[in-house]
Design a protein around this motif. Structure first.
Motif, PDB file in Angstrom:
ATOM      1  N   GLN A   1       7.469 -18.798   2.319  1.00  0.00           N
ATOM      2  CA  GLN A   1       8.709 -18.048   2.131  1.00  0.00           C
ATOM      3  C   GLN A   1       9.906 -18.991   2.205  1.00  0.00           C
ATOM      4  O   GLN A   1       9.842 -20.024   2.873  1.00  0.00           O
ATOM      5  CB  GLN A   1       8.860 -16.961   3.203  1.00  0.00           C
ATOM      6  CG  GLN A   1       7.838 -15.842   3.142  1.00  0.00           C
ATOM      7  CD  GLN A   1       7.932 -14.990   1.884  1.00  0.00           C
ATOM      8  OE1 GLN A   1       8.922 -15.047   1.159  1.00  0.00           O
ATOM      9  NE2 GLN A   1       6.906 -14.206   1.628  1.00  0.00           N
ATOM     10  N   PRO A   2      11.007 -18.635   1.561  1.00  0.00           N
ATOM     11  CA  PRO A   2      12.238 -19.399   1.770  1.00  0.00           C
ATOM     12  C   PRO A   2      12.660 -19.307   3.242  1.00  0.00           C
ATOM     13  O   PRO A   2      12.362 -18.317   3.921  1.00  0.00           O
ATOM     14  CB  PRO A   2      13.264 -18.679   0.886  1.00  0.00           C
ATOM     15  CG  PRO A   2      12.467 -17.879  -0.079  1.00  0.00           C
ATOM     16  CD  PRO A   2      11.190 -17.525   0.623  1.00  0.00           C
ATOM     17  N   LEU A   3      13.350 -20.308   3.720  1.00  0.00           N
ATOM     18  CA  LEU A   3      13.931 -20.300   5.060  1.00  0.00           C
ATOM     19  C   LEU A   3      12.906 -20.003   6.153  1.00  0.00           C
ATOM     20  O   LEU A   3      13.260 -19.519   7.224  1.00  0.00           O
ATOM     21  CB  LEU A   3      15.064 -19.261   5.142  1.00  0.00           C
ATOM     22  CG  LEU A   3      16.229 -19.486   4.171  1.00  0.00           C
ATOM     23  CD1 LEU A   3      17.146 -18.262   4.154  1.00  0.00           C
ATOM     24  CD2 LEU A   3      17.022 -20.732   4.543  1.00  0.00           C
ATOM     25  N   GLN A   4      11.659 -20.312   5.909  1.00  0.00           N
ATOM     26  CA  GLN A   4      10.614 -19.919   6.857  1.00  0.00           C
ATOM     27  C   GLN A   4      10.798 -20.576   8.218  1.00  0.00           C
ATOM     28  O   GLN A   4      10.623 -19.929   9.247  1.00  0.00           O
ATOM     29  CB  GLN A   4       9.237 -20.266   6.291  1.00  0.00           C
ATOM     30  CG  GLN A   4       8.091 -19.792   7.178  1.00  0.00           C
ATOM     31  CD  GLN A   4       6.767 -19.753   6.427  1.00  0.00           C
ATOM     32  OE1 GLN A   4       6.694 -19.261   5.311  1.00  0.00           O
ATOM     33  NE2 GLN A   4       5.725 -20.294   7.052  1.00  0.00           N
ATOM     34  N   ASN A   5      11.186 -21.851   8.238  1.00  0.00           N
ATOM     35  CA  ASN A   5      11.382 -22.515   9.527  1.00  0.00           C
ATOM     36  C   ASN A   5      12.653 -22.051  10.222  1.00  0.00           C
ATOM     37  O   ASN A   5      12.742 -22.070  11.449  1.00  0.00           O
ATOM     38  CB  ASN A   5      11.413 -24.030   9.350  1.00  0.00           C
ATOM     39  CG  ASN A   5      10.044 -24.603   9.044  1.00  0.00           C
ATOM     40  OD1 ASN A   5       9.017 -24.004   9.376  1.00  0.00           O
ATOM     41  ND2 ASN A   5      10.020 -25.751   8.398  1.00  0.00           N
ATOM     42  N   ALA A   6      13.657 -21.651   9.447  1.00  0.00           N
ATOM     43  CA  ALA A   6      14.933 -21.246  10.029  1.00  0.00           C
ATOM     44  C   ALA A   6      14.925 -19.803  10.507  1.00  0.00           C
ATOM     45  O   ALA A   6      15.480 -19.484  11.564  1.00  0.00           O
ATOM     46  CB  ALA A   6      16.056 -21.427   9.010  1.00  0.00           C
ATOM     47  N   LEU A   7      14.303 -18.894   9.726  1.00  0.00           N
ATOM     48  CA  LEU A   7      14.363 -17.460  10.027  1.00  0.00           C
ATOM     49  C   LEU A   7      13.005 -16.817  10.237  1.00  0.00           C
ATOM     50  O   LEU A   7      12.947 -15.641  10.610  1.00  0.00           O
ATOM     51  CB  LEU A   7      15.072 -16.712   8.877  1.00  0.00           C
ATOM     52  CG  LEU A   7      16.500 -17.116   8.547  1.00  0.00           C
ATOM     53  CD1 LEU A   7      17.027 -16.252   7.402  1.00  0.00           C
ATOM     54  CD2 LEU A   7      17.408 -17.003   9.758  1.00  0.00           C
ATOM     55  N   GLY A   8      11.918 -17.557  10.006  1.00  0.00           N
ATOM     56  CA  GLY A   8      10.607 -16.951  10.049  1.00  0.00           C
ATOM     57  C   GLY A   8      10.295 -16.288   8.714  1.00  0.00           C
ATOM     58  O   GLY A   8      11.180 -16.081   7.871  1.00  0.00           O
ATOM     59  N   PRO A   9       9.030 -15.924   8.488  1.00  0.00           N
ATOM     60  CA  PRO A   9       8.643 -15.382   7.182  1.00  0.00           C
ATOM     61  C   PRO A   9       9.238 -14.012   6.872  1.00  0.00           C
ATOM     62  O   PRO A   9       9.474 -13.689   5.709  1.00  0.00           O
ATOM     63  CB  PRO A   9       7.111 -15.311   7.271  1.00  0.00           C
ATOM     64  CG  PRO A   9       6.814 -15.264   8.744  1.00  0.00           C
ATOM     65  CD  PRO A   9       7.879 -16.075   9.400  1.00  0.00           C
ATOM     66  N   GLU A  10       9.488 -13.201   7.911  1.00  0.00           N
ATOM     67  CA  GLU A  10       9.972 -11.828   7.661  1.00  0.00           C
ATOM     68  C   GLU A  10      11.349 -11.835   6.994  1.00  0.00           C
ATOM     69  O   GLU A  10      11.553 -11.206   5.947  1.00  0.00           O
ATOM     70  CB  GLU A  10      10.032 -11.031   8.974  1.00  0.00           C
ATOM     71  CG  GLU A  10       8.715 -10.962   9.731  1.00  0.00           C
ATOM     72  CD  GLU A  10       8.529 -12.096  10.739  1.00  0.00           C
ATOM     73  OE1 GLU A  10       7.613 -11.993  11.578  1.00  0.00           O
ATOM     74  OE2 GLU A  10       9.302 -13.092  10.665  1.00  0.00           O
ATOM     75  N   MET A  11      12.286 -12.533   7.582  1.00  0.00           N
ATOM     76  CA  MET A  11      13.636 -12.559   7.026  1.00  0.00           C
ATOM     77  C   MET A  11      13.754 -13.560   5.877  1.00  0.00           C
ATOM     78  O   MET A  11      14.588 -13.388   4.984  1.00  0.00           O
ATOM     79  CB  MET A  11      14.660 -12.879   8.113  1.00  0.00           C
ATOM     80  CG  MET A  11      14.830 -11.751   9.128  1.00  0.00           C
ATOM     81  SD  MET A  11      15.415 -10.199   8.367  1.00  0.00           S
ATOM     82  CE  MET A  11      13.892  -9.226   8.347  1.00  0.00           C
ATOM     83  N   GLY A  12      12.899 -14.568   5.878  1.00  0.00           N
ATOM     84  CA  GLY A  12      12.866 -15.459   4.723  1.00  0.00           C
ATOM     85  C   GLY A  12      12.527 -14.700   3.455  1.00  0.00           C
ATOM     86  O   GLY A  12      13.094 -14.940   2.390  1.00  0.00           O
ATOM     87  N   ALA A  13      11.617 -13.735   3.586  1.00  0.00           N
ATOM     88  CA  ALA A  13      11.234 -12.925   2.428  1.00  0.00           C
ATOM     89  C   ALA A  13      12.404 -12.098   1.912  1.00  0.00           C
ATOM     90  O   ALA A  13      12.523 -11.855   0.700  1.00  0.00           O
ATOM     91  CB  ALA A  13      10.069 -12.025   2.794  1.00  0.00           C
ATOM     92  N   VAL A  14      13.279 -11.657   2.800  1.00  0.00           N
ATOM     93  CA  VAL A  14      14.457 -10.883   2.384  1.00  0.00           C
ATOM     94  C   VAL A  14      15.360 -11.729   1.499  1.00  0.00           C
ATOM     95  O   VAL A  14      15.828 -11.282   0.444  1.00  0.00           O
ATOM     96  CB  VAL A  14      15.223 -10.357   3.614  1.00  0.00           C
ATOM     97  CG1 VAL A  14      16.551  -9.736   3.199  1.00  0.00           C
ATOM     98  CG2 VAL A  14      14.379  -9.343   4.379  1.00  0.00           C
ATOM     99  N   PHE A  15      15.598 -12.976   1.907  1.00  0.00           N
ATOM    100  CA  PHE A  15      16.432 -13.853   1.092  1.00  0.00           C
ATOM    101  C   PHE A  15      15.730 -14.208  -0.215  1.00  0.00           C
ATOM    102  O   PHE A  15      16.382 -14.330  -1.268  1.00  0.00           O
ATOM    103  CB  PHE A  15      16.785 -15.120   1.874  1.00  0.00           C
ATOM    104  CG  PHE A  15      17.970 -14.952   2.774  1.00  0.00           C
ATOM    105  CD1 PHE A  15      19.243 -15.278   2.335  1.00  0.00           C
ATOM    106  CD2 PHE A  15      17.824 -14.450   4.063  1.00  0.00           C
ATOM    107  CE1 PHE A  15      20.350 -15.114   3.159  1.00  0.00           C
ATOM    108  CE2 PHE A  15      18.925 -14.276   4.896  1.00  0.00           C
ATOM    109  CZ  PHE A  15      20.184 -14.605   4.437  1.00  0.00           C
ATOM    110  N   GLY A  16      14.419 -14.358  -0.163  1.00  0.00           N
ATOM    111  CA  GLY A  16      13.690 -14.632  -1.388  1.00  0.00           C
ATOM    112  C   GLY A  16      13.850 -13.518  -2.406  1.00  0.00           C
ATOM    113  O   GLY A  16      14.114 -13.764  -3.590  1.00  0.00           O
TER     114      GLY A  16
END
Length: 405
Positions: A180-195
């Motif tokens: 997922q995008p931003l996975q290290n910064a926000l985790g996969p859950e919120m990274g998926a929202v930005f994706g």
């Protein structure tokens, strides 16, 4: 305060410039020398991937002070000068070329540099990194011509430049090795929202894909990946940053992914301090040393370091803060967690409509939180929850009818 003292600041970014400003504001009447490796006077970096890159801000708006401010406040600004050595025993720094400058107190605020991909074709024309003002200028000009833009890395720089390229009308592909995008910064859950937000804007996200090289005859024409080649007219590499700790390390100071300082931003040398991206500071809230690369940390730590240099009792132990602007998304984030350092994510509001809060919980404590487009209350209640360290009920956090604090 003795006017014979000389305080030297190495690094003319936000932290260094704010430290110089604070030294004068706090009554220091000695010599202040602010040394920057870039030719530019000190400027603000967030616009380079946001408003300035998109053409919404002019060049003058990014500078931290008018140029005459430095002379008016008797701050010696040395631009385009690189410090090559720190001699702690002699209390001197050596500039490239051999000039030596003595100091009473020294602040290291040398910032960070983009991590470079060690792949074939990295030096081709059209392959861009973004950290400096002239690099943002180059990208603005490149995006204005349109074409196929490939972004390597779906972190903050990658996604912000993707949004800028789409606004300019470019065709955009983002390549990211994680799921997922931003996975290290926000985790996969919120990274998926930005994706999903980027997909809605027409960005082609290639997740779980690694880059093997850049291809072209003099100018980039394609990005090689382990899933095949992607045609490209412009490439932007945003795969993280590394702290510029060479001066500290070569002088024998303790360095471990950042310069070790105490809560007052002092190194083990009582006359050497560090602030901004390079400072690795003990944080009582999170029980370990943390290094924060975000803009707010530079804004806060530069003045605190200056006060510490003057012998004032200060503590740098606040809640880290970050913001981003992408398309119609305005987001503020507060807190910190290591990858996987939380048990659950609780949301409050309309996630699909990109108008909500998210909270990262470790046990029953909020360790981080963010909001998207929730400007009535903003980030303040999140910061209050984190600072309080109170036990929270996830159901109450999620209930828009219950007060946050």
């Amino acid at each position: 305060m003795s006017s014979e003292q000389t305080h030297v600041i190495v690094g003319a970014g936000m932290a260094g410039a704010k430290a110089a400003e604070t030294l004068r504001a706090e009554g220091f009447d000695g010599r202040i020398v602010l040394i920057g490796a870039e030719q530019e006077q000190p400027y603000d970096r967030p616009p380079l991937s946001k408003g300035y890159l998109q053409g919404e801000q002019d060049r003058d708006s990014v500078y931290l002070h008018p140029l005459n401010w430095y002379g008016d406040n008797h701050v010696e600004l040395l631009t385009g000068r690189r410090v090559s050595r720190l001699d702690r025993a002699a209390h001197e720094v050596e500039l490239a070329g051999g000039e030596r400058l003595g100091y009473t107190k020294l602040l290291l605020a040398t910032g960070s540099s983009p991590r470079r991909l060690k792949v074939e074709g990295n030096d081709l024309d059209g392959v861009h990194y973004l950290r400096r003002l002239e690099q943002s200028d180059d990208l603005r000009a490149a995006f204005a011509h349109g074409g196929r833009v490939v972004i390597v890395g779906a972190g903050w720089i990658g996604l912000e430049t993707a949004a800028a390229a789409r606004k300019a009308g470019c065709e955009v592909t983002v390549v990211e090795p994680l799921a997922q995008p931003l996975q290290n910064a926000l985790g996969p859950e919120m990274g998926a929202v930005f994706g999903e937000a980027h997909r809605r804007q027409g960005v082609d996200l290639r997740l779980g894909v690694g880059v093997t090289g850049f291809k072209g005859a003099g100018k980039v024409a394609a990005v090689g990946t382990d899933a095949g080649d992607i045609p490209a007219d412009i490439v932007v590499v945003g795969v993280g940053a590394r702290p510029n700790t060479e001066l500290a390390e070569d002088s024998g100071l303790t360095v471990d992914n950042g310069v070790h300082v105490d809560a007052a931003l002092r190194t083990e040398d009582p006359d050497v301090f560090a602030a901004g991206d390079i400072a690795k500071v003990p944080n009582s809230r999170y029980g370990q040393r943390i290094r924060v690369e975000h803009w707010q940390n530079a804004v806060d730590s530069g003045p605190l370091a200056a006060k510490s240099m003057l012998g004032q009792d200060v503590v740098h132990d606040d809640v880290p803060y970050f913001f981003t602007d992408q398309y119609t998304i305005g987001m503020e984030f507060a807190g910190w967690f290591a990858p996987g350092g939380y048990d659950r994510v609780v949301t409050r509001g309309d996630v699909d409509g990109l108008a909500f809060y998210a909270f990262w919980l470790a046990g029953d404590e909020v360790v981080a939180g963010m909001h998207l487009n929730q400007w009535d209350e903003g980030i303040a209640p999140v910061q209050e929850l984190i600072r309080s360290r109170k036990a929270v009920e996830p159901a109450r956090l999620a209930d828009t009818g219950s007060p946050l604090v």
